[in-house]
Design a protein around this motif. Structure first.
Motif, PDB file in Angstrom:
ATOM      1  N   ASP A   1       0.846  -1.201   0.000  1.00 49.23           N
ATOM      2  CA  ASP A   1       0.000   0.000   0.000  1.00 49.23           C
ATOM      3  C   ASP A   1       0.880   1.248   0.000  1.00 49.23           C
ATOM      4  OD1 ASP A   1      -2.303  -1.536   0.061  1.00 49.23           O
ATOM      5  OD2 ASP A   1      -2.668  -1.234   2.211  1.00 49.23           O
ATOM      6  N   ARG A   2       1.891   1.250   0.858  1.00 52.15           N
ATOM      7  CA  ARG A   2       2.796   2.400   0.964  1.00 52.15           C
ATOM      8  C   ARG A   2       3.566   2.621  -0.345  1.00 52.15           C
ATOM      9  NH1 ARG A   2       5.024   0.749   5.170  1.00 52.15           N
ATOM     10  NH2 ARG A   2       6.907  -0.150   4.303  1.00 52.15           N
TER      11      ARG A   2
ATOM     12  N   GLU B   1       2.689   1.636  -3.320  1.00 52.49           N
ATOM     13  CA  GLU B   1       1.752   2.040  -4.365  1.00 52.49           C
ATOM     14  C   GLU B   1       1.426   3.530  -4.247  1.00 52.49           C
ATOM     15  OE1 GLU B   1      -1.960  -0.086  -6.557  1.00 52.49           O
ATOM     16  OE2 GLU B   1      -2.131   0.061  -4.373  1.00 52.49           O
ATOM     17  N   ARG B   2       1.188   3.999  -3.020  1.00 49.92           N
ATOM     18  CA  ARG B   2       0.922   5.429  -2.805  1.00 49.92           C
ATOM     19  C   ARG B   2       2.102   6.288  -3.269  1.00 49.92           C
ATOM     20  NH1 ARG B   2      -1.277   3.539   1.997  1.00 49.92           N
ATOM     21  NH2 ARG B   2       0.595   4.119   3.167  1.00 49.92           N
TER      22      ARG B   2
ATOM     23  N   GLU C   1       2.668  -0.982  -8.932  1.00 46.94           N
ATOM     24  CA  GLU C   1       1.242  -1.010  -9.261  1.00 46.94           C
ATOM     25  C   GLU C   1       0.748  -2.439  -9.114  1.00 46.94           C
ATOM     26  OE1 GLU C   1       0.052  -0.901 -13.571  1.00 46.94           O
ATOM     27  OE2 GLU C   1       2.095  -0.120 -13.768  1.00 46.94           O
TER      28      GLU C   1
END
Length: 164
Positions: A92-93, A95-96, A101
């Motif tokens: 998640d981190r 990707e942010r 992706e």
């Protein structure tokens, strides 16, 4: 010959309890202390790139595996020796930050695959260069021959642990 902290520890044990066989510390103590020093050097090398060691591990695993369709998160978690929940938070981190992706798996609609973005691939390369420089600095006291000998000596220890 110069003494290190393990030599001093062994001398203290000898003085405190001469019957105690603390000889394993000569190897294990040095392995643990060296690992700690090297980890701190790697963390320092990654700090200017704003990467944790765990983030470095993920993006360079993706780069090393070089799977055109991407890698399953469970495979990344396994290679990083962390839980799938911890891997999800890490992904998640990343990707942010625009470094990875997630794409649906073509073969399993319930699954996703993880790929590096172009920015992620560039950062992974810069990070690997920084980490290898830290590794090289750590190993500088050893000649190429002694490095090869040390690698050969450590390999059975690692194999024994991995097999167990």
């Amino acid at each position: 010959m110069r003494q290190d902290s393990v030599d001093r520890m062994l001398q203290e044990w000898e003085a405190t309890d001469p019957a105690l066989d603390a000889s394993p510390l000569a190897v294990v103590g040095r392995l643990l202390l060296c690992a700690g020093h090297l980890e701190r050097a790697i963390v320092a090398a990654l700090a200017p790139l704003e990467l944790s060691f765990g983030d470095f591990n993920v993006i360079n695993t993706l780069r090393r595996r070089d799977e055109p369709e991407g890698t399953h998160p469970s495979q990344l978690a396994s290679s990083a020796l962390i839980t799938s929940g911890a891997m999800t938070a890490r992904l998640d981190r990343l990707e942010r930050a625009g470094l990875i992706e997630r794409r649906p798996d073509r073969d399993d609609r319930r699954a996703v695959r993880v790929l590096l973005t172009a920015d992620g691939a560039q950062l992974a390369e810069r990070a690997l260069t920084a980490v290898l420089a830290a590794d090289e600095a750590f190993l500088a006291p050893l000649s190429p021959r002694r490095r090869s000998q040390l690698a050969a000596l450590l390999k059975p220890l690692l194999l024994g642990s991995e097999d167990g």
